[in-house]
Design an enzyme around this catalytic site. Structure first.
Site, short mmCIF file in Angstrom:
data_model
loop_
_atom_site.label_atom_id
_atom_site.label_comp_id
_atom_site.label_asym_id
_atom_site.label_seq_id
_atom_site.Cartn_x
_atom_site.Cartn_y
_atom_site.Cartn_z
N ARG A 148 48.00 42.55 42.68
CA ARG A 148 46.49 43.05 42.63
C ARG A 148 45.94 42.99 44.42
NH1 ARG A 148 44.70 38.78 39.94
NH2 ARG A 148 44.08 40.01 38.12
N ALA A 149 46.92 42.49 45.25
CA ALA A 149 46.34 42.82 46.51
C ALA A 149 46.50 44.14 46.99
CB ALA A 149 47.20 41.90 47.36
#
Length: 327
Positions: free
Chosen positions: A238-239
């Site tokens: 996600r980052a």
């Protein structure tokens, strides 16, 4: 309302909020810090720069139905149509959804909120009947860490995070106080002095939104994103995705022709602030018993050994050994 362009000493927060305004799919902004650091002032000021200038506040005691809306099942069965009563998510569409003290909300409610913020769609289901509607808004959550933390799983769902701190620079404090006093004394005159800057921000946000689809990421940008996320030991991907979207939003907002490594590095801290795992000591809880045994015996054998502990002494009756009983 205090103008967004008149905020003093909050450059990192302003950047994060503007990026979320350009691309709400980034997933919202979590602002943490002590009381009196103008977290709510900045959140409210951003709403003026969005299409409908709409700010919706989620109260601390809100229920799930207040958040997502309700379906009238009886009406659906009787008339064959779905009667939907919109909740706060529907009302926040194209505006700002502001959640103060987000860390004090029930975790399931925060989870639903973050799901919709990331997808831009709210789906309400009840007894086999469902209704969906667009819910594209800029999510801003604020919290004071002294009052409790968010679970790591929920922290990761916020796209960007900014940690505010008390200001101990005299000249900055004076600028902040002077600006606030001037606004309180003559709100309209103060706003008029910042009208040009406000209009510029409004136009830049809209132009950036329109140009997002034109940007692409080259291999150098992907490589730098991966390098930063690996160094921060983040969980999942996600980052990486948020960092790419934030870098693209920054490039679009600044009118750049392409996304560069510099854009990535300028947004990296806001992306990794709440996800970074550097310096963490792995939990020793699962190995506690075995570690204790090794310390006591210096051996890797005899799994399950527990070190001797002093106990009280009491006179007991003699009991015949178990082996003798079997014999």
């Amino acid at each position: 309302m205090f103008p967004f362009s008149a905020l003093v000493g909050q450059e990192l927060l302003q950047q994060a909020l503007l990026l979320a305004a350009v691309d709400p799919s980034i997933g919202g902004v979590l602002v943490s810090g002590p009381r009196g650091t103008a977290k709510s002032t900045a959140a409210r000021a951003l709403a003026e720069l969005l299409p409908e200038g709409k700010l919706v506040t989620l109260p601390l005691g809100a229920s799930e139905e207040q958040l997502i809306g309700t379906l009238d099942i009886e009406s659906a069965l009787r008339d064959g149509g779905v009667k939907f009563s919109p909740g706060l998510l529907a009302k926040a569409h194209l505006g700002v959804l502001y959640v103060d003290e987000v860390n004090l909300l029930p975790n399931p409610l925060v989870d639903q909120l973050l799901d919709v913020a990331a997808s831009g769609v709210n789906i309400v289901e009840r007894d086999g009947i469902s209704h969906r509607h667009e819910a594209r808004f800029v999510l801003i959550g604020t919290m004071n860490p002294e009052e409790g933390e968010l679970r790591p799983q929920l922290l990761d769902r916020f796209g960007l995070a900014v940690e505010m701190s008390n200001c101990f620079e005299a000249h900055v404090r004076q600028r902040i106080v002077k600006a606030r006093l001037a606004f309180d004394a003559e709100p309209e005159a103060f706003r008029a002095r910042h009208e040009v800057e406000q209009a510029s921000l409004y136009e830049r946000i809209h132009a950036a939104r329109a140009s997002l689809a034109c940007f692409h990421f080259d291999d150098a940008v992907h490589a730098r994103v991966s390098e930063l996320c690996i160094a921060a030991q983040v969980d999942g991907l996600r980052a990486d995705l948020v960092m790419l979207r934030a870098a693209r939003a920054l490039a679009a907002f600044e009118g750049a022709s392409t996304v560069t490594v510099t854009h990535v590095e300028r947004v990296a801290d806001a992306v990794l602030q709440h996800r970074r795992r550097e310096g963490q000591v792995p939990s020793q809880e699962p190995a506690t018993r075995d570690s204790t045994r090794r310390e006591a015996t210096g051996s890797e054998s005899n799994w399950g050994y527990l070190p001797p502990e002093p106990t009280g002494m009491a006179k007991v009756k003699h009991v015949r050994p178990l082996a003798a009983k079997k014999a």
